[in-house]
Scaffold this motif. Structure first.
Motif, PDB file in Angstrom:
ATOM      1  N   GLU A 166       0.835  -1.206   0.000  1.00  0.00           N
ATOM      2  CA  GLU A 166       0.000   0.000   0.000  1.00  0.00           C
ATOM      3  C   GLU A 166       0.870   1.256   0.000  1.00  0.00           C
ATOM      4  O   GLU A 166       0.537   2.251  -0.661  1.00  0.00           O
ATOM      5  CB  GLU A 166      -0.929   0.006   1.218  1.00  0.00           C
ATOM      6  CG  GLU A 166      -2.090  -0.961   1.137  1.00  0.00           C
ATOM      7  CD  GLU A 166      -3.216  -0.461   0.232  1.00  0.00           C
ATOM      8  OE1 GLU A 166      -3.062   0.608  -0.403  1.00  0.00           O
ATOM      9  OE2 GLU A 166      -4.249  -1.150   0.154  1.00  0.00           O
ATOM     10  N   THR A 198      -3.450  -7.092  -2.529  1.00  0.00           N
ATOM     11  CA  THR A 198      -3.408  -5.625  -2.527  1.00  0.00           C
ATOM     12  C   THR A 198      -3.374  -5.087  -3.954  1.00  0.00           C
ATOM     13  O   THR A 198      -4.066  -4.110  -4.278  1.00  0.00           O
ATOM     14  CB  THR A 198      -2.195  -5.117  -1.727  1.00  0.00           C
ATOM     15  OG1 THR A 198      -2.216  -5.703  -0.426  1.00  0.00           O
ATOM     16  CG2 THR A 198      -2.231  -3.609  -1.588  1.00  0.00           C
ATOM     17  N   HIS A 202      -6.496  -2.847  -5.996  1.00  0.00           N
ATOM     18  CA  HIS A 202      -6.291  -1.589  -6.722  1.00  0.00           C
ATOM     19  C   HIS A 202      -6.365  -1.778  -8.241  1.00  0.00           C
ATOM     20  O   HIS A 202      -6.038  -0.855  -8.988  1.00  0.00           O
ATOM     21  CB  HIS A 202      -4.941  -0.981  -6.345  1.00  0.00           C
ATOM     22  CG  HIS A 202      -4.888  -0.436  -4.950  1.00  0.00           C
ATOM     23  ND1 HIS A 202      -5.210   0.873  -4.640  1.00  0.00           N
ATOM     24  CD2 HIS A 202      -4.572  -1.031  -3.772  1.00  0.00           C
ATOM     25  CE1 HIS A 202      -5.069   1.063  -3.338  1.00  0.00           C
ATOM     26  NE2 HIS A 202      -4.678  -0.071  -2.778  1.00  0.00           N
TER      27      HIS A 202
END
Length: 340
Positions: A166, A198, A202
């Motif tokens: 992140e 992750t 996204h």
């Protein structure tokens, strides 16, 4: 003990209370007893105390598998926490293991009257084997996966890796490669899972993870592989999340040898924060694991289990701390990258 009681002018029960640090003894009496013990060079017999209390004040520790930085430091921190709690640790260590060697280690621990056994191993196979070994004492395992059959202590590897990825996304990276630890490592599996999840969250593309063995040499090979595969259709990633700092050192070495600037062209993020990480070239951004805290967590669960095994809980929520250094930066613009 009776000689100490005679010299101190107290009963042997009072000497026993002083030895076991129990309440109900006046400070002046405690001082007289301690002075008598010093005068007589009295050392309590561990065997006798075990027979009297049915408690050995001893914990067994089995270390199985590669002596990597994380497991080794967790074991050291546990030893310190155990000694602080007035427990002795009986240890057995093995780089290579199988069912026979682990069974022999458990049997040795039981013969030493340990009150519980702690297993520290990053390898899934060790947990699978030891779960099937009969034992008369509780087992507490350091395990980043919840595989059942014993009490569990761990760092939250998934959350630590998620925070690392992140962070790279937050500073603008959209092409993030991953150099992972061995496939049989539970910590490595959790970090790969977090990296993949992750990126998916996204909607970012994923390159195949490159598998290493936690050692710097495999990190160097991974870096060379990324460099060797690049072409206009497959450029270098803008960032690499590496499963541990030793492999990150190898990646940095490979990039330096090939003239790839870090972080000018590729950012590199490690994991663990080994003492040398701050002195890499460039200093490495990484996730700091609190191995001292993990050692205290292991001993806390041991103590809980010895009080009431049914009510004792697991501890697996400790999260790594991000340490940002000079190996990570926002990516260069596409124009700037193509102008190179």
């Amino acid at each position: 003990m009776f000689d100490v009681a005679r010299v101190a002018g107290v009963s042997h029960q009072t000497v026993s209370r002083v030895l076991n640090n129990l309440p109900g003894v006046r400070a002046s009496t405690r001082v007289r007893v301690e002075q008598a013990m010093t005068e007589l060079s009295y050392v309590p017999s561990p065997a006798a105390r075990t027979l009297a209390s049915r408690r050995s004040q001893t914990i067994g520790l089995i270390q199985a598998g590669r002596p990597d930085y994380g497991p080794s430091n967790a074991a050291l921190a546990f030893n310190e926490a155990a000694h602080a709690a007035n427990y002795t640790v009986t240890q057995a260590g093995m780089r290579d293991f199988d069912a026979a060697s682990l069974r022999a280690a458990v049997q040795m621990m039981v013969r030493h009257n340990v009150e519980a056994i702690v297993l520290i191993s990053g390898e899934r196979q060790a947990l699978d084997i030891i779960r099937g070994i009969e034992r008369s004492v509780p087992l507490i395992a350091v395990s980043s996966e919840d595989v059942g059959g014993f009490h569990r202590v761990a760092m939250n590897q998934y959350e630590g890796a998620r925070l690392a990825v992140e962070y790279l996304i937050s500073i603008g990276h959209t092409d993030i490669a991953h150099v992972a630890g061995p496939a049989d490592s539970m910590d490595a599996t959790e970090r790969v899972r977090a990296w993949s999840d992750t990126l998916a969250a996204h909607a970012l593309p994923q390159r195949p993870a490159i598998i290493g063995d936690w050692q710097s040499t495999s990190g160097y090979a991974a870096g060379r592989a990324m460099i060797g595969a690049r072409d206009p259709a497959h450029p270098l990633p803008t960032a690499v999340f590496v499963g541990n700092d030793q492999m990150a050192l190898g990646v940095l070495h490979a990039f330096r040898d090939a003239g790839v600037r870090v972080p000018g062209e590729v950012s590199v993020m490690g994991f663990d924060d080994i003492p040398e990480a701050a002195h890499f070239a460039p200093p490495l951004s990484t996730m700091r694991q609190d191995f001292s805290g993990l050692g205290r967590d292991i001993m806390a669960v041991v103590l809980d289990v010895l009080v009431d095994e049914q009510k004792a809980g697991d501890r697996a929520g400790r999260v790594s701390e991000m340490v940002v250094r000079e190996s990570t930066a926002p990516p260069r613009t596409g124009a700037a990258r193509s102008a190179r």
